[in-house]
Design a protein around this motif. Structure first.
Motif, PDB file in Angstrom:
ATOM      1  N   ASP A 157       3.368  -3.605  -1.484  1.00 48.66           N
ATOM      2  CA  ASP A 157       3.378  -4.197  -0.140  1.00 48.66           C
ATOM      3  C   ASP A 157       3.379  -5.723  -0.214  1.00 48.66           C
ATOM      4  O   ASP A 157       4.066  -6.380   0.562  1.00 48.66           O
ATOM      5  N   LEU A 158       2.606  -6.269  -1.152  1.00 51.03           N
ATOM      6  CA  LEU A 158       2.604  -7.733  -1.304  1.00 51.03           C
ATOM      7  C   LEU A 158       3.963  -8.209  -1.808  1.00 51.03           C
ATOM      8  O   LEU A 158       4.484  -9.233  -1.354  1.00 51.03           O
ATOM      9  N   ALA A 159       4.561  -7.448  -2.728  1.00 54.88           N
ATOM     10  CA  ALA A 159       5.891  -7.808  -3.239  1.00 54.88           C
ATOM     11  C   ALA A 159       6.904  -7.798  -2.091  1.00 54.88           C
ATOM     12  O   ALA A 159       7.734  -8.710  -1.970  1.00 54.88           O
ATOM     13  N   TYR A 160       6.809  -6.798  -1.243  1.00 49.96           N
ATOM     14  CA  TYR A 160       7.712  -6.695  -0.091  1.00 49.96           C
ATOM     15  C   TYR A 160       7.509  -7.881   0.856  1.00 49.96           C
ATOM     16  O   TYR A 160       8.465  -8.479   1.353  1.00 49.96           O
ATOM     17  N   TYR A 161       6.234  -8.239   1.079  1.00 46.62           N
ATOM     18  CA  TYR A 161       5.923  -9.396   1.931  1.00 46.62           C
ATOM     19  C   TYR A 161       6.572 -10.681   1.381  1.00 46.62           C
ATOM     20  O   TYR A 161       7.219 -11.427   2.105  1.00 46.62           O
ATOM     21  N   PHE A 162       6.375 -10.936   0.075  1.00 45.52           N
ATOM     22  CA  PHE A 162       6.928 -12.163  -0.536  1.00 45.52           C
ATOM     23  C   PHE A 162       8.437 -12.223  -0.379  1.00 45.52           C
ATOM     24  O   PHE A 162       9.008 -13.251  -0.026  1.00 45.52           O
ATOM     25  N   THR A 163       9.084 -11.087  -0.649  1.00 45.52           N
ATOM     26  CA  THR A 163      10.541 -11.045  -0.617  1.00 45.52           C
ATOM     27  C   THR A 163      11.062 -11.193   0.809  1.00 45.52           C
ATOM     28  O   THR A 163      11.949 -11.992   1.089  1.00 45.52           O
TER      29      THR A 163
ATOM     30  N   SER B  61       9.273 -11.987   3.809  1.00 48.32           N
ATOM     31  CA  SER B  61       8.747 -12.997   4.715  1.00 48.32           C
ATOM     32  C   SER B  61       8.844 -14.415   4.151  1.00 48.32           C
ATOM     33  O   SER B  61       9.044 -15.369   4.887  1.00 48.32           O
ATOM     34  N   GLU B  62       8.676 -14.551   2.831  1.00 48.63           N
ATOM     35  CA  GLU B  62       8.729 -15.893   2.230  1.00 48.63           C
ATOM     36  C   GLU B  62      10.006 -16.115   1.426  1.00 48.63           C
ATOM     37  O   GLU B  62      10.188 -17.176   0.831  1.00 48.63           O
ATOM     38  N   GLN B  63      10.875 -15.103   1.382  1.00 51.36           N
ATOM     39  CA  GLN B  63      12.123 -15.170   0.606  1.00 51.36           C
ATOM     40  C   GLN B  63      11.883 -15.542  -0.855  1.00 51.36           C
ATOM     41  O   GLN B  63      12.642 -16.296  -1.458  1.00 51.36           O
ATOM     42  N   ILE B  64      10.786 -15.037  -1.414  1.00 48.62           N
ATOM     43  CA  ILE B  64      10.495 -15.253  -2.832  1.00 48.62           C
ATOM     44  C   ILE B  64      10.402 -13.882  -3.508  1.00 48.62           C
ATOM     45  O   ILE B  64       9.357 -13.217  -3.436  1.00 48.62           O
ATOM     46  N   PRO B  65      11.488 -13.436  -4.150  1.00 49.00           N
ATOM     47  CA  PRO B  65      11.416 -12.140  -4.835  1.00 49.00           C
ATOM     48  C   PRO B  65      10.278 -12.150  -5.863  1.00 49.00           C
ATOM     49  O   PRO B  65      10.160 -13.107  -6.636  1.00 49.00           O
ATOM     50  N   SER B  66       9.434 -11.115  -5.831  1.00 49.96           N
ATOM     51  CA  SER B  66       8.231 -11.131  -6.662  1.00 49.96           C
ATOM     52  C   SER B  66       7.960  -9.773  -7.276  1.00 49.96           C
ATOM     53  O   SER B  66       8.237  -8.742  -6.670  1.00 49.96           O
ATOM     54  N   ASP B  67       7.415  -9.820  -8.473  1.00 50.67           N
ATOM     55  CA  ASP B  67       6.950  -8.609  -9.118  1.00 50.67           C
ATOM     56  C   ASP B  67       5.429  -8.684  -9.064  1.00 50.67           C
ATOM     57  O   ASP B  67       4.834  -9.641  -9.558  1.00 50.67           O
ATOM     58  N   VAL B  68       4.801  -7.705  -8.428  1.00 50.54           N
ATOM     59  CA  VAL B  68       3.337  -7.743  -8.284  1.00 50.54           C
ATOM     60  C   VAL B  68       2.756  -6.511  -8.964  1.00 50.54           C
ATOM     61  O   VAL B  68       3.193  -5.392  -8.708  1.00 50.54           O
ATOM     62  N   SER B  69       1.784  -6.736  -9.831  1.00 47.09           N
ATOM     63  CA  SER B  69       1.098  -5.626 -10.486  1.00 47.09           C
ATOM     64  C   SER B  69      -0.398  -5.791 -10.235  1.00 47.09           C
ATOM     65  O   SER B  69      -0.975  -6.842 -10.506  1.00 47.09           O
ATOM     66  N   LEU B  70      -1.027  -4.766  -9.670  1.00 47.60           N
ATOM     67  CA  LEU B  70      -2.458  -4.824  -9.367  1.00 47.60           C
ATOM     68  C   LEU B  70      -3.083  -3.496  -9.760  1.00 47.60           C
ATOM     69  O   LEU B  70      -2.503  -2.441  -9.482  1.00 47.60           O
ATOM     70  N   GLY B  71      -4.246  -3.552 -10.378  1.00 48.93           N
ATOM     71  CA  GLY B  71      -4.872  -2.289 -10.749  1.00 48.93           C
ATOM     72  C   GLY B  71      -6.383  -2.362 -10.758  1.00 48.93           C
ATOM     73  O   GLY B  71      -6.975  -3.420 -11.002  1.00 48.93           O
ATOM     74  N   VAL B  72      -7.003  -1.221 -10.461  1.00 51.28           N
ATOM     75  CA  VAL B  72      -8.462  -1.090 -10.564  1.00 51.28           C
ATOM     76  C   VAL B  72      -8.715   0.252 -11.245  1.00 51.28           C
ATOM     77  O   VAL B  72      -8.198   1.275 -10.802  1.00 51.28           O
ATOM     78  N   PHE B  73      -9.464   0.239 -12.335  1.00 49.68           N
ATOM     79  CA  PHE B  73      -9.800   1.489 -13.011  1.00 49.68           C
ATOM     80  C   PHE B  73     -11.258   1.817 -12.719  1.00 49.68           C
ATOM     81  O   PHE B  73     -12.151   1.024 -12.978  1.00 49.68           O
ATOM     82  N   VAL B  74     -11.457   2.996 -12.135  1.00 51.95           N
ATOM     83  CA  VAL B  74     -12.815   3.426 -11.758  1.00 51.95           C
ATOM     84  C   VAL B  74     -13.196   4.617 -12.635  1.00 51.95           C
ATOM     85  O   VAL B  74     -12.406   5.554 -12.798  1.00 51.95           O
ATOM     86  N   SER B  75     -14.406   4.592 -13.198  1.00 48.32           N
ATOM     87  CA  SER B  75     -14.860   5.694 -14.058  1.00 48.32           C
ATOM     88  C   SER B  75     -15.177   6.928 -13.217  1.00 48.32           C
ATOM     89  O   SER B  75     -15.355   6.810 -11.999  1.00 48.32           O
ATOM     90  N   PRO B  76     -15.287   8.103 -13.843  1.00 52.73           N
ATOM     91  CA  PRO B  76     -15.648   9.300 -13.079  1.00 52.73           C
ATOM     92  C   PRO B  76     -16.977   9.127 -12.327  1.00 52.73           C
ATOM     93  O   PRO B  76     -17.200   9.752 -11.302  1.00 52.73           O
ATOM     94  N   GLU B  77     -17.839   8.239 -12.834  1.00 53.32           N
ATOM     95  CA  GLU B  77     -19.131   7.990 -12.163  1.00 53.32           C
ATOM     96  C   GLU B  77     -18.996   6.982 -11.025  1.00 53.32           C
ATOM     97  O   GLU B  77     -19.981   6.669 -10.351  1.00 53.32           O
ATOM     98  N   GLY B  78     -17.790   6.446 -10.820  1.00 52.12           N
ATOM     99  CA  GLY B  78     -17.568   5.520  -9.714  1.00 52.12           C
ATOM    100  C   GLY B  78     -17.756   4.056 -10.078  1.00 52.12           C
ATOM    101  O   GLY B  78     -17.733   3.185  -9.212  1.00 52.12           O
TER     102      GLY B  78
END
Ligand SMILES: [Zn+2]
Length: 301
Positions: free
Chosen positions: A148-154, A156-173
């Motif tokens: 969604d952020l990549a789509y926004y940049f491309t 709305s701001e005309q800046i093609p972007s590759d965005v990678s975001l991640g969160v790893f959560v353990s089974p215990e949270g």
């Protein structure tokens, strides 16, 4: 836990710019503050990380707010960052936890659903300065945040972007790893170089895999860019920080007006305010409310 870091870099005569961040500690702190369940933790962590990286492009007194106004069970997600590596944020419904999706990942897209992504850049409203804020908005295309952020940049701001975001959560949270990177193509960039970066980025492991292996933001960029050289412009610590305070809670109570304050004093013998952004609770005593009322009398007299 180790300190969170963000870097900003350029390459190819500034026609490509990049940001990368490891945000494990601050995402863990935010999730504990808001008591999030895993799917909400991932959604909040991705938004906080993206907001921080976008914030790294701000000028001194500017702030950026990213808001996912969405129809999925999470309600909405807000992240707010300044130019100095401070971020705060929250989700409306922290207790969202959906089954793992078909890719074996936390179903952030399912929690977010459809809606609108807003980006607001503002300056100095807290110190009385004002300037026309910048507003941008696009429809939410995937709900997975990075796309969604990549789509926004491309779009709305005309800046093609590759965005990678991640969160790893353990089974215990527990939040075990969080971070990501953004690579942006500015006008005049060489097409061959863009293709080379895109094919390289497609081959690398997810950000959280790299972070769990101990990668720094710099290591992540090196992996994403392959053998292409880059120059680091800025390297800084980043943290979860809210600017709420007891004094601010008092002025909020006073701003409600005399009738409300009298009501709080009579009914509740005090007031309890909770900050949306950080979940901090402020208790205003009956004595403090009386003082506020005295100030009203003085002003009237
Ligand atoms: Zn707060």
């Amino acid at each position: 836990m180790s300190k969170d870091l963000l870097i900003r870099a350029i390459l190819a005569d500034s026609t490509i710019r990049c940001m990368a961040a490891v945000t494990t500690s601050l995402v863990d702190q935010a999730c504990k503050r808001h008591n999030t369940l895993p799917t909400s933790s991932a959604a909040l962590g991705r938004v906080l990380t993206g907001t921080l990286m976008m914030g790294s492009l701000l000028k001194d007194l500017e702030r950026i707010t990213i808001k996912f106004d969405c129809r999925g069970p999470i309600g909405n997600i807000t992240g707010e960052a300044d130019a100095h590596g401070n971020v705060r944020g929250y989700v409306k419904n922290p207790q969202v936890d959906l089954p793992i999706n078909e890719k074996g990942k936390l179903d952030v897209g399912g929690a977010v659903g459809t809606g609108t992504l807003y980006v607001i850049r503002d300056v100095g409203y807290e110190i009385g300065l004002s300037r026309e804020p910048y507003y941008g908005s696009v429809p939410i295309v995937s709900g997975e945040i990075a796309m969604d952020l990549a789509y926004y940049f491309t779009k709305s701001e005309q800046i093609p972007s590759d965005v990678s975001l991640g969160v790893f959560v353990s089974p215990e949270g527990e939040v075990i790893a969080a971070g990501g990177f953004i690579i942006q193509v500015m006008p005049g960039a060489d097409e061959k170089l863009i293709d080379k970066i895109a094919s390289n980025v497609a081959k690398i492991p997810p950000s959280t895999t790299m972070i769990r292996e101990g990668f720094t933001p710099e290591d992540m960029l090196r992996k994403a860019l392959g053998e292409i050289d880059f120059e680091i412009l800025e390297r800084k610590e980043v943290q979860f920080r809210c600017n709420c305070s007891y004094e601010r809670a008092l002025s909020l109570v006073a701003a409600l007006g005399k009738i409300e304050v009298v009501d709080m004093l009579e009914k509740d013998k005090g007031a309890k305010l909770t900050c949306h952004f950080c979940s901090e609770t402020y208790l205003v005593s009956a004595g403090e409310l009386e003082k506020i009322l005295d100030d009203f009398q003085t002003q009237e007299g």
